[in-house]
Design an enzyme around this catalytic site. Structure first.
Site, PDB file in Angstrom:
ATOM      1  CB  CYS A  69      -1.471  -3.201   3.106  1.00 56.22           C
ATOM      2  SG  CYS A  69      -1.670  -4.917   2.675  1.00 56.22           S
ATOM      3  CG  HIS A 125       1.582  -2.041   6.461  1.00 52.97           C
ATOM      4  ND1 HIS A 125       1.285  -2.966   5.510  1.00 52.97           N
ATOM      5  CD2 HIS A 125       2.882  -1.709   6.255  1.00 52.97           C
ATOM      6  CE1 HIS A 125       2.337  -3.196   4.767  1.00 52.97           C
ATOM      7  NE2 HIS A 125       3.323  -2.438   5.204  1.00 52.97           N
TER       8      HIS A 125
END
Ligand SMILES: *[C@@H]1O[C@H](CO)[C@@H](O)[C@H](O)[C@H]1NC(C)=O
Ligand SMILES: *[C@@H]1O[C@H](CO)[C@@H](O)[C@H](O)[C@H]1NC(C)=O
Ligand SMILES: *[C@@H]1O[C@H](CO)[C@@H](O)[C@H](O)[C@H]1NC(C)=O
Ligand SMILES: *[C@@H]1O[C@H](CO)[C@@H](O)[C@H](O)[C@H]1NC(C)=O
Length: 514
Positions: A69, A125
């Site tokens: 991610c 993130h």
């Protein structure tokens, strides 16, 4: 002759209009969406909106992302490889005090400088330990979403073992701008994010170009979904796969709703929509990459070959499939050029402007792709079964690559045209059949023993079944030399220890603590 002049004039006018009206850009990023999880790749998961939208655009068949991610998002935002930001190792865990280096210029900053309204809805993130790392400080006018990963889809809580005593802290991770967003408990994130995206689209002032970045929570674990979406999947026996399929259906519906809003609001005629996954599917959590090898966290094709397409009335050759090499780091130069902006202020880019490749079918300017070099790699999700996992110790045997200056025990992979070279331990190397072919717990065993240096011809062998390093020593030597050159340009790995001050305390929210 007269016709020619008219045609030329029209073409010119179109170019002028184009130059005056930069396109709206909508970038939808799915989380952990696997190669075999979209209808048009033959999945049992039904994705009618993605199938139709991509069929009307250009499907990217030779498109790559990073295996995790944070790295994929990092490269999307900077147009640069992970080794160049010191972020070649893993992801940013909630208590780690770092973010993408603040001297990196982000895609929304560049678009904002050229006049775009910039909105982000969904998962960040990219670090949040201090305020300067937040989306609203890195180019987005507005932000609605969450800062870490893996949270609950309904409560928007993330549970983390916090130092120094590894106590479990469950706290909300949900923000509107920089403030904690209240009142969303019980509402499913894919619905919330879609609603916010649609509101932004309808409210948008058409005089301004729009950049909407929509990194959805779907279809990352935890496997949660409103029960009505499960009904069409009663035929899938595997519980994880059934839930995952239903989550993908909500995402597909979200894409349908967003494109409908773009059409109804009158923005669509001048919109470029990109859909991409951030990494391969996680087979431990319902995802599937069959027939590709490996999964999320690995440098096998199942980890890095991504589902992606572009849909837009501005494409020159809609309804085609691109087999040209394209990478997630290419979006920054591509989209900034489409926007009529400049990449002034960025550090040296690893991405290429691939618009003519996608739109017109021109050969890709990209011949080579560094997948990653991570000297600290460890597989936190080892292969199923016992004794089947190759450890670093198994690959620590430099013969017969003793001539190589590049340390072949290091986890790395590079692609050049059709060739892919892997060194070290690439991550779980199984092929995971979809539940339709076998129960997902049943896995086909690897066909070959792993070696410190492996070469595959991805063009003829996308499943990475025939290791051919012995047959092509000159290709191996060339790619090892390229890895060595890249490793000289790498920044030292930045992967700090958890900071106990991250703990938001009871009733607090995850967010900047420095
Ligand atoms: C699914 O489960 C049912 C009931 O346990 C069983 O009869 C059926 O054979 C299973 N189907 C598959 C494809 O495994
Ligand atoms: C899409 O729109 C329909 C109709 O308004 C709605 O029922 C559905 O919940 C929406 N789906 C998502 C994912 O937002
Ligand atoms: C690039 O940015 C610098 C500093 O912001 C500015 O001085 C320069 O004129 C810019 N160059 C171009 C070509 O826009
Ligand atoms: C080569 O890489 C491995 C794995 O990262 C490491 O353990 C080893 O120390 C390295 N060897 C040398 C000579 O740098």
């Amino acid at each position: 002759m007269a016709t020619l002049v008219v045609v030329a004039a029209l073409a010119l006018c179109f170019a002028c209009a184009d130059a005056r009206r930069p396109p709206h850009i909508v970038f939808i990023l799915a989380d952990d969406y696997g190669w075999n999880d979209v209808g048009y790749h033959g999945s049992e998961i039904k994705t009618p909106h993605l199938d139709r939208l991509s069929a009307s655009g250009v499907r990217l068949d030779n498109y790559y992302v990073q295996p995790l991610c944070t790295p994929s998002r990092n490269q999307l935002m900077t147009g640069r490889y992970q080794i160049h930001t010191g972020m070649q190792h893993q992801i940013i865990w909630p208590c780690q005090p770092y973010c993408v280096p603040l001297d990196e210029k982000f895609l929304p900053q560049l678009l904002r400088e050229t006049g775009y309204a910039t909105h982000m809805v969904g998962k960040w993130h990219l670090g949040m330990y201090k305020k300067d790392c937040l989306p609203t400080r890195r180019g987005f006018d507005t932000f609605f979403g969450y800062l870490t990963g893996s949270e609950d889809y309904f409560t928007h809580h993330r549970c983390v073992l916090v130092p120094p005593n590894n106590d479990m802290r469950c706290a909300v991770d949900f923000r509107d701008g920089e403030e904690v967003a209240e009142g969303y408990d019980g509402q499913y994130s894919t619905h919330l994010f879609t609603k916010r995206a649609i509101n932004l689209i309808y409210k948008h002032n058409k005089e301004k170009p729009l950049f909407l970045y929509l990194p959805l929570q779907a279809v990352h674990s935890p496997l949660q979904v409103p029960s009505r979406y499960l009904e069409p999947y009663a035929f899938i026996n595997n519980t994880d796969r059934r839930h995952y399929a239903a989550m993908a259906s909500v995402m597909d519906e979200a894409v349908g709703n967003v494109t409908q809003a773009l059409r109804e609001s009158g923005l669509w005629d001048n919109t470029v929509l990109v859909f991409s996954t951030d990494n391969g599917g996680q087979t431990l959590m319902g995802g599937n990459n069959w027939p590709l090898r490996g999964r999320k966290w690995s440098l096998w094709e199942g980890g890095v070959r991504g589902v992606g397409f572009v849909a837009s009335p501005l494409l020159s050759r809609p309804g085609t499939v691109s087999r040209e090499l394209i990478h997630i780091s290419d979006w920054l130069p591509t989209l900034v050029a489409l926007a009529g902006g400049t990449t002034n202020g960025t550090k040296p880019l690893d991405g290429f402007d691939v618009w003519d490749t996608i739109s017109k079918g021109n050969p890709s300017p990209r011949q080579e792709l560094l997948h990653n070099i991570d000297p600290l790699y460890e597989d936190i999700a080892p292969c199923p079964g016992t004794g089947s996992r190759l450890t670093l110790a198994d690959v620590r045997s430099p013969e017969p690559w003793s001539y190589s200056k590049f340390n072949v025990s290091v986890h790395a992979a590079i692609r050049y045209k059709n060739w892919k070279l892997l060194t070290g331990y690439p991550g779980c190397d199984y092929w995971f059949p979809p539940p339709r072919i076998a129960d997902s717990m049943e896995v086909s065993t690897p066909a070959t023993t792993l070696k410190p240096v492996m070469l595959f011809d991805i063009e003829s062998d996308p499943e990475e079944r025939n290791e051919v390093s012995k047959k092509h020593p000159e290709v191996v030597a060339f790619l090892l030399a390229r890895l060595e050159q890249y490793s000289k340009t790498a920044k030292p790995v930045n992967y700090p220890d958890d900071d106990p001050k991250c703990d938001p305390g009871p009733g607090g929210a995850w967010g900047p603590w420095v």
